[in-house]
Design an enzyme around this catalytic site. Structure first.
Site, PDB file in Angstrom:
ATOM      1  N   LYS A   1       0.654   4.085  -5.334  1.00 30.45           N
ATOM      2  CA  LYS A   1       0.071   5.415  -5.157  1.00 30.45           C
ATOM      3  C   LYS A   1       0.303   6.276  -6.393  1.00 30.45           C
ATOM      4  CE  LYS A   1       1.152   5.269  -0.179  1.00 30.45           C
ATOM      5  NZ  LYS A   1      -0.080   5.601   0.530  1.00 30.45           N
TER       6      LYS A   1
ATOM      7  N   CYS B   1      -2.649  11.247   1.324  1.00 29.27           N
ATOM      8  CA  CYS B   1      -1.464  10.507   1.758  1.00 29.27           C
ATOM      9  C   CYS B   1      -0.526  11.508   2.423  1.00 29.27           C
ATOM     10  CB  CYS B   1      -0.755   9.831   0.581  1.00 29.27           C
ATOM     11  SG  CYS B   1       0.819   9.057   1.065  1.00 29.27           S
TER      12      CYS B   1
ATOM     13  N   MET C   1       1.616   5.645   8.308  1.00 32.97           N
ATOM     14  CA  MET C   1       1.060   6.555   7.320  1.00 32.97           C
ATOM     15  C   MET C   1       1.113   7.977   7.867  1.00 32.97           C
ATOM     16  SD  MET C   1      -0.653   3.557   7.964  1.00 32.97           S
ATOM     17  CE  MET C   1      -2.372   3.772   8.479  1.00 32.97           C
ATOM     18  N   GLY C   2       1.451   8.933   7.004  1.00 32.84           N
ATOM     19  CA  GLY C   2       1.570  10.316   7.467  1.00 32.84           C
ATOM     20  C   GLY C   2       0.267  10.875   7.988  1.00 32.84           C
TER      21      GLY C   2
ATOM     22  N   SER D   1       0.826  -1.208   0.000  1.00 29.71           N
ATOM     23  CA  SER D   1       0.000   0.000   0.000  1.00 29.71           C
ATOM     24  C   SER D   1       0.860   1.257   0.000  1.00 29.71           C
ATOM     25  CB  SER D   1      -0.921   0.002   1.222  1.00 29.71           C
ATOM     26  OG  SER D   1      -0.177   0.119   2.429  1.00 29.71           O
TER      27      SER D   1
ATOM     28  N   LYS E   1      -8.716   4.452   8.373  1.00 28.09           N
ATOM     29  CA  LYS E   1      -7.604   3.634   8.824  1.00 28.09           C
ATOM     30  C   LYS E   1      -7.977   2.999  10.164  1.00 28.09           C
ATOM     31  CE  LYS E   1      -4.911   4.945   5.443  1.00 28.09           C
ATOM     32  NZ  LYS E   1      -4.805   4.057   4.265  1.00 28.09           N
TER      33      LYS E   1
END
Length: 419
Positions: free
Chosen positions: A76, A110, A327-328, A72, A287
């Site tokens: 992107k 993202c 993840m950011g 994942s 998420k």
């Protein structure tokens, strides 16, 4: 004996693109005007092009016939253009490309690739030259089109060019690079949070909810819209310690199914979907993550993290798999949730177990350092309790970014045929 076909497959077309690492992710970046005309607006043709560029859908799960790297974090795509909004420099649209299914999820941002947007926009000539100092820092205002939010990025400049090399180290990335500071402005969703509004920072109006999950049972969760819609769980409630490496979760089909069941139920409570079945085609959001108090552990690279060096441990899943780092956007959610007394994240970081009301008392935490599978990350959040409601003005963290390759991607021309 075979007979040659009288019709020939469409030849390949080439599209200008730049391949970048941003934070702990990689993606293929396009300038909107460089896409075929049919793909310059949302729709089936655009999605088909991005799927083919990344090599999806791939039932083997490897994306061998594309630019994706079978995770994942690396499946992107980004589309950039000069911003049409006042006081913004560039519009940024993010697509999370499914690896094994034929769809692109446009439902969220993202955060890792956000670090690459400013440098790439400069590289693509989308920022006026007068805005770029000869030496110093270029401050770029980004409009994140997926979620309608502003990101301010501070890009280091040397001799008029983006400075990509440096000594900033980011856990989850092997080599050091130049630091790119990010400010996620007003990262929480809007709304009063009292009516199950999906646009609220706490959609249910509570800091902690009890979810009744079919096949799983009742489980406590903090449901928050900040950075990206996120469901936070207690590691202990799941039988975990918070020290788990990727393989402990990703090689356990039962665990992955349980997380997906909880994620679907959380999405329903957050108002993101109307029916549980819709979660299947909304993999990017929300998420789901589980938190635990500080504890010493060994990272995926063999580095030791001492309990005294972190405020809490977090493991997060993206697109149905445990993420190799963080993840950011989920880091933003962690920073905001950690700042607000009463959330499960705040409690894991040593806060008291305040009542689950949205106006939970106590002083907010300004920053938090959490441990993830690849190491640690610090994120800050500016929050305040205003008229009984928590508000967050911005979240702050640093990443790095680097151009890996530039030129053209090639895809079979039949992707331009709308199906």
């Amino acid at each position: 004996m075979t007979t040659a076909s009288t019709t020939h497959p469409a030849p390949q077309i080439k599209i200008a693109a730049t391949y970048l690492r941003g934070g702990t992710s990689k993606g293929v970046f396009f300038k909107l005007q460089d896409l075929p005309v049919a793909a310059q607006q949302p729709g089936a043709v655009r999605d088909a092009i991005l799927l083919r560029v990344l090599g999806s859908p791939d039932p083997y799960g490897k994306q061998i016939d594309g630019m994706g790297n079978a995770s994942s974090s690396t499946s992107k795509a980004v589309i950039l253009s000069r911003s049409t909004r006042p006081d913004h420099d560039v519009d940024y649209l993010f697509g999370q490309v499914s690896i094994d299914q034929p769809f692109v999820d446009w439902s969220g941002n993202c955060g890792n690739l956000s670090a690459a947007v400013g440098p790439c926009a400069i590289h693509m000539g989308l920022i006026d030259a007068a805005r770029i100092p000869a030496n110093g820092t270029a401050t770029i205002r980004i409009w994140q089109a997926n979620i309608g939010k502003t990101i301010v990025t501070h890009v280091p400049i040397t001799d008029g060019q983006v400075q990509e090399t440096g000594d900033f180290e980011l856990d989850g990335v092997t080599f050091a690079a130049a630091e790119v500071a990010l400010e996620f402005i007003d990262p929480a969703a809007e709304g009063d949070g009292n009516d199950g509004n999906a646009g609220a920072m706490f959609p249910t109006g509570h800091l902690v909810d009890e979810l009744d999950v079919p096949g799983v049972g009742r489980i406590s969760a903090t449901l928050i819209n900040a950075g990206i819609p996120t469901i936070f769980l207690n590691a202990q409630d799941l039988g975990y310690t918070g020290r788990e490496p990727q393989a402990a979760i990703n090689e356990d089909a039962h665990a992955l199914a349980r997380f997906e069941a909880i994620r679907a139920q959380g999405a329903l409570h957050m108002g993101l979907i109307q029916h549980e079945s819709e979660a299947t085609n909304r993999q990017h959001t929300p998420k789901i993550a589980f938190v635990a108090p500080p504890s010493s552990y060994t990272t995926s690279s063999g580095k030791e993290v001492n309990a005294r060096d972190v405020d809490l441990l977090v493991r997060a899943l993206s697109m149905g798999k445990l993420h190799h780092a963080m993840m950011g956007t989920a880091a933003v959610a962690i920073g905001v949730a950690a700042a607000i007394p009463g959330t499960l994240v705040h409690r894991a970081a040593g806060g008291a177990e305040d009542a689950g009301a949205i106006h939970g008392g106590g002083a907010p935490r300004q920053s938090v350092r959490f441990g993830h599978p690849s190491g640690t990350l610090r994120v800050g959040a500016e929050t305040a309790l205003v008229d009984g409601q928590w508000q967050v003005t911005k979240a702050i963290m640093s990443r790095s970014a680097r151009i890996l390759m530039e030129g053209w991607v090639r895809v079979p021309g039949d992707v331009l045929v709308e199906r």
